[in-house]
Design a protein around this motif. Structure first.
Motif, PDB file in Angstrom:
ATOM      1  N   VAL A 202      24.392  16.003  -7.552  1.00 15.02           N
ATOM      2  CA  VAL A 202      23.810  16.159  -8.889  1.00 15.02           C
ATOM      3  C   VAL A 202      22.303  15.953  -8.779  1.00 15.02           C
ATOM      4  O   VAL A 202      21.852  14.891  -8.340  1.00 15.02           O
ATOM      5  CB  VAL A 202      24.422  15.158  -9.887  1.00 15.02           C
ATOM      6  N   LEU A 203      21.552  16.968  -9.166  1.00 16.02           N
ATOM      7  CA  LEU A 203      20.095  16.855  -9.135  1.00 16.02           C
ATOM      8  C   LEU A 203      19.609  16.103 -10.363  1.00 16.02           C
ATOM      9  O   LEU A 203      20.002  16.406 -11.491  1.00 16.02           O
ATOM     10  CB  LEU A 203      19.453  18.245  -9.092  1.00 16.02           C
ATOM     11  N   LYS A 204      18.747  15.122 -10.147  1.00 14.25           N
ATOM     12  CA  LYS A 204      18.147  14.378 -11.243  1.00 14.25           C
ATOM     13  C   LYS A 204      16.658  14.244 -10.967  1.00 14.25           C
ATOM     14  O   LYS A 204      16.271  13.690  -9.931  1.00 14.25           O
ATOM     15  CB  LYS A 204      18.797  12.997 -11.390  1.00 14.25           C
ATOM     16  N   PHE A 205      15.851  14.761 -11.891  1.00 10.24           N
ATOM     17  CA  PHE A 205      14.402  14.717 -11.726  1.00 10.24           C
ATOM     18  C   PHE A 205      13.821  13.629 -12.617  1.00 10.24           C
ATOM     19  O   PHE A 205      14.238  13.460 -13.770  1.00 10.24           O
ATOM     20  CB  PHE A 205      13.770  16.065 -12.086  1.00 10.24           C
ATOM     21  N   SER A 206      12.851  12.928 -12.078  1.00  5.53           N
ATOM     22  CA  SER A 206      12.125  11.942 -12.870  1.00  5.53           C
ATOM     23  C   SER A 206      11.040  12.647 -13.688  1.00  5.53           C
ATOM     24  O   SER A 206      10.749  13.831 -13.485  1.00  5.53           O
ATOM     25  CB  SER A 206      11.496  10.894 -11.958  1.00  5.53           C
ATOM     26  N   PHE A 207      10.434  11.898 -14.587  1.00  7.16           N
ATOM     27  CA  PHE A 207       9.382  12.491 -15.412  1.00  7.16           C
ATOM     28  C   PHE A 207       8.189  12.908 -14.565  1.00  7.16           C
ATOM     29  O   PHE A 207       7.602  13.975 -14.782  1.00  7.16           O
ATOM     30  CB  PHE A 207       8.952  11.491 -16.491  1.00  7.16           C
ATOM     31  N   SER A 208       7.823  12.092 -13.589  1.00  7.95           N
ATOM     32  CA  SER A 208       6.670  12.433 -12.746  1.00  7.95           C
ATOM     33  C   SER A 208       6.940  13.682 -11.918  1.00  7.95           C
ATOM     34  O   SER A 208       6.057  14.543 -11.779  1.00  7.95           O
ATOM     35  CB  SER A 208       6.343  11.257 -11.826  1.00  7.95           C
ATOM     36  N   LEU A 209       8.170  13.811 -11.371  1.00 13.42           N
ATOM     37  CA  LEU A 209       8.496  15.005 -10.591  1.00 13.42           C
ATOM     38  C   LEU A 209       8.551  16.239 -11.482  1.00 13.42           C
ATOM     39  O   LEU A 209       8.056  17.313 -11.103  1.00 13.42           O
ATOM     40  CB  LEU A 209       9.832  14.805  -9.874  1.00 13.42           C
ATOM     41  N   ALA A 210       9.136  16.088 -12.685  1.00  8.28           N
ATOM     42  CA  ALA A 210       9.185  17.219 -13.606  1.00  8.28           C
ATOM     43  C   ALA A 210       7.782  17.665 -14.008  1.00  8.28           C
ATOM     44  O   ALA A 210       7.494  18.868 -14.113  1.00  8.28           O
ATOM     45  CB  ALA A 210       9.998  16.845 -14.848  1.00  8.28           C
ATOM     46  N   ALA A 211       6.874  16.695 -14.218  1.00  7.03           N
ATOM     47  CA  ALA A 211       5.492  17.034 -14.558  1.00  7.03           C
ATOM     48  C   ALA A 211       4.809  17.768 -13.412  1.00  7.03           C
ATOM     49  O   ALA A 211       4.033  18.714 -13.635  1.00  7.03           O
ATOM     50  CB  ALA A 211       4.720  15.773 -14.919  1.00  7.03           C
ATOM     51  N   LEU A 232      14.250  22.401 -14.604  1.00  9.15           N
ATOM     52  CA  LEU A 232      13.879  21.338 -15.539  1.00  9.15           C
ATOM     53  C   LEU A 232      15.071  20.866 -16.368  1.00  9.15           C
ATOM     54  O   LEU A 232      14.995  19.810 -17.019  1.00  9.15           O
ATOM     55  CB  LEU A 232      12.762  21.821 -16.467  1.00  9.15           C
ATOM     56  N   LEU A 233      16.178  21.624 -16.346  1.00  5.11           N
ATOM     57  CA  LEU A 233      17.380  21.160 -17.028  1.00  5.11           C
ATOM     58  C   LEU A 233      17.976  19.944 -16.329  1.00  5.11           C
ATOM     59  O   LEU A 233      18.847  19.266 -16.890  1.00  5.11           O
ATOM     60  CB  LEU A 233      18.423  22.286 -17.085  1.00  5.11           C
ATOM     61  N   ASN A 234      17.528  19.685 -15.086  1.00  7.77           N
ATOM     62  CA  ASN A 234      17.989  18.498 -14.368  1.00  7.77           C
ATOM     63  C   ASN A 234      17.166  17.257 -14.728  1.00  7.77           C
ATOM     64  O   ASN A 234      17.452  16.175 -14.219  1.00  7.77           O
ATOM     65  CB  ASN A 234      17.897  18.732 -12.856  1.00  7.77           C
ATOM     66  N   TYR A 235      16.164  17.442 -15.576  1.00  7.10           N
ATOM     67  CA  TYR A 235      15.357  16.315 -16.036  1.00  7.10           C
ATOM     68  C   TYR A 235      15.886  15.859 -17.395  1.00  7.10           C
ATOM     69  O   TYR A 235      16.013  16.658 -18.335  1.00  7.10           O
ATOM     70  CB  TYR A 235      13.887  16.730 -16.147  1.00  7.10           C
ATOM     71  N   VAL A 236      16.227  14.579 -17.492  1.00  2.84           N
ATOM     72  CA  VAL A 236      16.752  14.012 -18.734  1.00  2.84           C
ATOM     73  C   VAL A 236      15.712  13.068 -19.315  1.00  2.84           C
ATOM     74  O   VAL A 236      15.454  11.994 -18.739  1.00  2.84           O
ATOM     75  CB  VAL A 236      18.071  13.256 -18.490  1.00  2.84           C
ATOM     76  N   LYS A 267      14.999  28.562 -23.188  1.00  5.00           N
ATOM     77  CA  LYS A 267      16.146  27.725 -22.811  1.00  5.00           C
ATOM     78  C   LYS A 267      15.723  26.275 -22.604  1.00  5.00           C
ATOM     79  O   LYS A 267      16.397  25.350 -23.093  1.00  5.00           O
ATOM     80  CB  LYS A 267      16.784  28.288 -21.542  1.00  5.00           C
ATOM     81  N   VAL A 268      14.614  26.065 -21.904  1.00  2.00           N
ATOM     82  CA  VAL A 268      14.151  24.696 -21.651  1.00  2.00           C
ATOM     83  C   VAL A 268      13.704  24.031 -22.947  1.00  2.00           C
ATOM     84  O   VAL A 268      13.988  22.845 -23.184  1.00  2.00           O
ATOM     85  CB  VAL A 268      13.018  24.705 -20.606  1.00  2.00           C
ATOM     86  N   LEU A 269      13.015  24.778 -23.803  1.00  2.00           N
ATOM     87  CA  LEU A 269      12.575  24.199 -25.078  1.00  2.00           C
ATOM     88  C   LEU A 269      13.769  23.788 -25.936  1.00  2.00           C
ATOM     89  O   LEU A 269      13.775  22.711 -26.544  1.00  2.00           O
ATOM     90  CB  LEU A 269      11.698  25.205 -25.829  1.00  2.00           C
ATOM     91  N   LEU A 270      14.775  24.657 -26.015  1.00  2.00           N
ATOM     92  CA  LEU A 270      15.971  24.315 -26.791  1.00  2.00           C
ATOM     93  C   LEU A 270      16.664  23.088 -26.211  1.00  2.00           C
ATOM     94  O   LEU A 270      17.227  22.270 -26.954  1.00  2.00           O
ATOM     95  CB  LEU A 270      16.935  25.509 -26.809  1.00  2.00           C
ATOM     96  N   TYR A 271      16.640  22.966 -24.891  1.00  2.00           N
ATOM     97  CA  TYR A 271      17.241  21.792 -24.245  1.00  2.00           C
ATOM     98  C   TYR A 271      16.463  20.523 -24.603  1.00  2.00           C
ATOM     99  O   TYR A 271      17.064  19.496 -24.967  1.00  2.00           O
ATOM    100  CB  TYR A 271      17.267  22.018 -22.736  1.00  2.00           C
TER     101      TYR A 271
END
Length: 735
Positions: A202-211, A232-236, A267-271
Motif C-alpha cells: 500500500v503506497l502512502k505519501f506524506s505531505f512533504s513527499l506529495a508537495a 496523489l490519491l495515495n496521500y491522505v 479527480k484529485v480535486l474531488l478526492y
C-alpha cells in the motif's frame, strides 16, 4: 521524410540464406561505417514487421552486437526481443555484450541495454540484469535512471520475488526524491504499477513527499503529469489545511490543453474535497472545475463521450459544478447518438425548478426527432422531469398529451409508460388523462406499454366506465402475452374485482384458472395461487392488501449512493468512470480504491465511507463427505407425519373417506353449509395459526363480497397433505 521514404524498399520478402551470405560477406570484407550490415539488418527488421520468420538468423545477428553504432544496436536488440523465446539456448551468448553495453560511455546505449534485458523474460537474463540495474538506478544520467525505474516494473511482472529480494522497490522510493522531474514521474509510474499487482503493498505519501511531487509537475511531460497526479490519491490529508494547500497548488493544472490531464486534476480535486470542511472552499473549487469540463465538450465525439460519462458522476456528487450550464449540454444536429443519449441524461440531472421550462421545451423538440432510440429516451425524460419537479408536472402532462395525439407508435408506447408513473406520483390529480390513454389501448403492442395500460385500468377501474369491456379485451389473449403482461393482467383482474365485484366475478376465476393450470412460469403460477387463496379466505381483507398504500414514486432511485459515488470518482478518466462500475467488477485481479479515514475527513464523506473487502477469495470446501440437505418443506411434512403418528398410533397412510366427507372438504370455508364448517388444520405448515381448528366467521351483512364466495370454488380446502404418516418414511428419498 526522405529517409523514411527510402526505407520502403526494404519491405520486400527476402530469403534467409541471402541475408546470411550478405552478413558474412560484410564481416569478412571491408564494410565502411558498417553500411552493408546496417542495410541487411534493416531488411531483416522489415521482414519481421511483415510477419516473416527470421529466427534462423539468430547466430549471424548476435555477431553484430559488438558494433559500436547505436542504430545497429537498436535493430539487433529488437531482433533479440522478438526471438528470445525461440532460441533461448543462443540468447546466453549475448549476455557479455549486454553487460558491456551497460557500462558504455554513451547513456543512450546504457539505457538501451537494460531496457532490452528487461524485455527478455529468461532466468539467465534476469540474473545478469541485477547488478547493471542496481548501478543504473544510481546512474549520473537522468535518462538512464528513468529507464531503470520502468525496468524494475517490467521485471516485477516476470519475477516479483527477485525484485523484493534485491530491494528494488526501496530504490524506486528513493527515486521519488530525485531532482529530475522525468525520473520522479517514471518512479511514480513504476511504483503504481507494482502496487496495483501486489495485494499487500500500500503506497502512502506524506505531505512533504506529495508537495515535492506536485512541484515536479511543471517540468514533466503530459503522461508524467498524469502519473504524478494519479499517485496523489495515495496521500491522505491529516488536516483540512493540508488538503486546502494541496488543492491550491494543483488547481492551476485545470488550464492544461490535454484532456487526460484535466480529468486527472479534477479527480484529485474531488478526492481532496472530501477532506475539506469549509463549504466556501468547496464551492470555489466547484466553480473552478466547471469551465474546463465545458471546454472538453468542444473536442471530438469520442472525447466528448468520455467527458460526459464523467460529468454524469461529478454532478451527482457535486451538483454545483455545472448547475448553471444546462444549455451547454443541449444536443446538436450532428452529434452521434451515443453523445446525444449521454447529454440527455445530464440535462435531466441538471434540471430544476428555475430552468424546468427551458429543459421541457428542449425535450419536446427531441421527442419529434427521427432517431427512435433518442426519441424514446426524450419521452422518458419528460416523464422523469414531471416526477422530479412537481411544479413542472402540469406542462409535462400537456406535452405528453400532444405527443399522444401525434399517433406515432413508439412515442405513444413511451408516453403511456411514463404517464403510469406520473399517476402513481400524483394520485387523484390527473384523472382526466386516464380516458385519453385508454382510447389508445388498441395501438399498444410492446410488453412494457401494455403492462402500463393494464395497471392503469386495474388501478383506476372505478373511474373508467367501460373498464369491464377493456379487461375482457385485454384478457382475451392472456396465454399469448409475455410474462410481464401476464403478471400485470393477473393483478389488474384482482383489482378490478375488488373495485367492481359483480362485474369481475366471471373474469377473475377464468384468469386465475389460466394462470394456475395453463402457465408454466412459476412466478405467475405462484402469484395466481396466492391471489386465489387470499380471495377465497377473506375478500375484504384482500382489498386492504391489494389496494393498500404503495410507496410513492420518486427520483431517489435515479441517484447513486454517496459512498459508491465517492468510490467511482476515484476512477475518473478511466474505464470505470465510463462503465460506472469499479474496475474490480470487470477486470480480473484489479485492486479496489476507496476513501481513507483520517481526522480531516468531513462529516458527509465519513458517513458514506465504504470499506474495501479484506482477505483473498474463499477457499474451496470439500464436499466429498457431505449429504444433500433436506428441504425445509419436507422437514415440516416429516414433523407433521411424526406428530400424527404419536397422536393416533399406527394407521394406514390413506384413510377411507366417505362421499359426504369428501363433499364437505371442497366447500369454501366461508360458505355456510348446515352450520359453520371448520377450516382443516395444517399443523407444521407456515399458515398454521393454532393446533385447534377455528370456525370461519360468518359473512357480514355490509360486506360487498358476501355473495361471491363460491366464485372461487374450494381452493382453500385443497390443502397439501403429506404422502404418508409413517415415521421415517421420507428419510431415504432421493433428493
Amino acid at each position: 521524410m526522405a529517409a523514411s521514404g527510402n526505407d520502403a524498399k526494404f519491405f520486400t520478402r527476402g530469403k534467409i540464406q541471402e541475408f546470411k551470405s550478405e552478413l558474412q560477406d560484410a564481416a569478412r570484407g571491408k564494410d565502411k561505417k558498417f553500411q552493408k550490415r546496417k542495410t541487411v539488418l534493416k531488411k531483416i527488421v522489415a521482414n519481421i514487421t511483415m510477419g516473416n520468420d527470421m529466427s534462423q538468423m539468430f547466430p549471424e545477428v548476435i555477431q553484430c552486437l559488438p558494433i559500436p553504432v547505436l542504430e545497429i544496436k537498436k535493430m539487433v536488440y529488437l531482433f533479440l526481443v522478438s526471438y528470445n523465446r525461440v532460441r533461448p539456448d543462443l540468447i546466453e551468448h549475448a549476455i557479455p555484450h549486454f553487460q558491456a553495453d551497460c557500462e558504455d560511455r554513451n547513456p543512450l546505449i546504457r539505457a538501451l541495454a537494460i531496457r532490452t534485458m528487461s524485455y527478455i523474460p529468461l532466468p539467465s537474463i534476469m540474473t545478469a540484469l541485477i547488478e547493471p540495474l542496481r548501478h543504473s538506478i544510481k546512474d549520473a544520467d537522468p535518462y538512464v535512471r528513468k529507464t531503470a525505474a520502468i525496468c524494475v516494473a517490467k521485471i516485477y511482472l516476470v519475477d516479483f520475488r527477485l525484485v523484493e529480494r534485491e530491494k528494488f522497490i526501496d530504490s524506486l522510493k528513493d527515486l521519488l526524491k530525485d531532482a529530475n522531474p522525468t525520473v520522479v514521474a517514471n518512479a511514480v509510474a513504476a511504483l503504481t504499477e507494482i502496487s496495483d499487482r501486489n495485494d499487500t503493498m500500500v503506497l502512502k505519501f506524506s505531505f512533504s513527499l506529495a508537495a515535492k511531487l506536485v512541484a515536479a509537475l511543471e517540468n514533466c511531460s503530459e503522461w508524467g503529469q498524469i502519473y504524478i497526479l494519479d499517485s496523489l490519491l495515495n496521500y491522505v490529508p491529516q488536516t483540512p489545511d493540508e488538503a486546502t494547500i494541496m488543492t491550491e497548488r494543483i488547481v492551476a493544472r485545470l488550464q492544461h490543453s490535454n484532456s487526460a490531464v484535466v480529468l486527472t486534476v479534477i479527480k484529485v480535486l474531488l478526492y481532496l474535497m472530501n477532506y475539506i470542511e469549509s463549504k466556501q472552499s468547496n464551492d470555489y473549487l466547484c466553480k473552478k472545475m466547471g469551465p474546463p469540463l465545458v471546454t472538453l465538450l468542444s473536442s471530438g465525439p469520442e472525447v466528448q463521450y468520455v467527458a460526459l460519462r464523467n460529468i454524469l458522476l461529478i454532478i451527482q456528487r457535486r451538483p454545483s459544478v455545472l448547475k448553471d450550464d444546462v444549455k451547454v449540454f443541449f444536443c446538436k444536429y450532428n452529434d452521434p447518438i451515443y453523445v446525444k443519449l449521454a447529454k440527455l441524461e445530464i440535462i435531466y440531472r441538471l434540471a430544476r425548478e428555475s430552468n424546468a421550462a427551458i429543459v421541457l421545451t428542449e425535450l419536446h423538440e427531441y421527442a419529434t426527432e427521427v432517431d427512435i432510440d433518442f426519441v424514446r429516451k426524450a419521452v422518458r425524460s419528460i416523464g422523469r422531469l414531471a416526477i422530479k419537479i412537481p411544479p413542472a408536472a402540469d406542462p409535462c402532462i400537456k406535452v405528453l398529451l400532444e405527443l399522444i395525439d401525434s399517433k406515432v407508435t413508439y412515442v405513444l408506447q413511451e408516453a403511456v409508460v411514463v404517464i403510469k408513473d406520473i399517476l402513481r406520483r400524483y394520485p387523484d390529480t390527473y384523472d382526466r388523462v386516464i380516458s385519453v390513454v385508454c382510447e389508445q389501448i388498441n395501438l399498444l403492442d410492446e410488453p412494457e406499454a401494455k403492462a402500463a395500460i393494464i395497471w392503469i385500468v386495474g388501478q383506476h377501474a372505478e373511474k373508467i366506465e367501460n373498464a369491464d369491456e377493456l379487461m375482457d379485451n385485454l384478457s382475451y389473449t392472456f396465454l399469448e402475452e409475455s410474462t410481464e403482461v401476464q403478471l400485470a393482467l393477473l393483478t389488474a383482474c384482482v383489482k378490478f374485482f375488488i373495485h367492481k365485484p359483480q362485474q369481475g366475478q366471471k373474469l377473475l376465476p377464468k384468469i386465475l384458472k389460466l394462470a394456475t393450470e395453463e402457465i408454466d412460469n412459476p412466478d405467475l403460477r405462484d402469484r395466481g395461487f396466492m391471489y386465489w387463496r387470499m380471495l377465497s379466505s377473506d375478500a375484504t381483507a384482500a382489498r386492504s392488501i391489494v389496494m393498500g398504500d404503495r410507496p410513492p414514486v420518486n427520483t431517489d432511485t435515479d441517484r447513486m449512493e454517496l459512498g459508491a459515488l465517492d468510490q467511482l470518482l476515484l476512477h475518473t478518466g478511466t474505464l470505470g468512470s465510463i462503465y460506472h462500475k469499479t474496475p474490480e467488477t470487470f477486470i480480473r485481479f484489479a485492486k479496489g480504491k476507496a476513501l481513507t479515514d483520517s481526522p480531516a475527513l468531513n462529516a458527509a464523506s465519513r458517513k458514506a465511507l465504504i470499506s474495501l473487502p479484506t482477505g483473498g477469495p474463499p477457499k474451496p470446501v470439500s464436499t466429498a463427505n457431505l449429504l444433500p440437505p433436506i428441504p425445509q418443506a419436507l422437514r415440516a411434512m416429516q414433523q407433521e407425519a411424526q406428530e400424527s403418528h404419536d397422536m393416533s398410533g399406527p394407521a394406514p397412510p390413506y384413510a377411507p373417506t366417505s362421499p359426504a366427507q369428501t363433499e364437505s372438504m371442497v366447500q369454501s370455508p366461508s360458505t355456510p353449509s348446515h352450520g359453520d364448517i371448520p377450516t382443516p388444520s395444517r399443523q407444521g405448515t407456515a399458515d398454521s395459526d393454532s393446533s385447534q381448528m377455528r370456525p370461519a366467521p360468518p359473512p357480514k351483512s355490509d360486506d360487498p363480497y358476501a355473495g361471491l364466495d363460491s366464485a372461487f370454488g374450494g381452493y382453500v380446502a385443497d390443502q397439501p397433505k403429506p404422502v404418508g404418516s409413517r415415521p421415517g418414511e421420507f428419510d431415504d428419498l432421493l433428493l
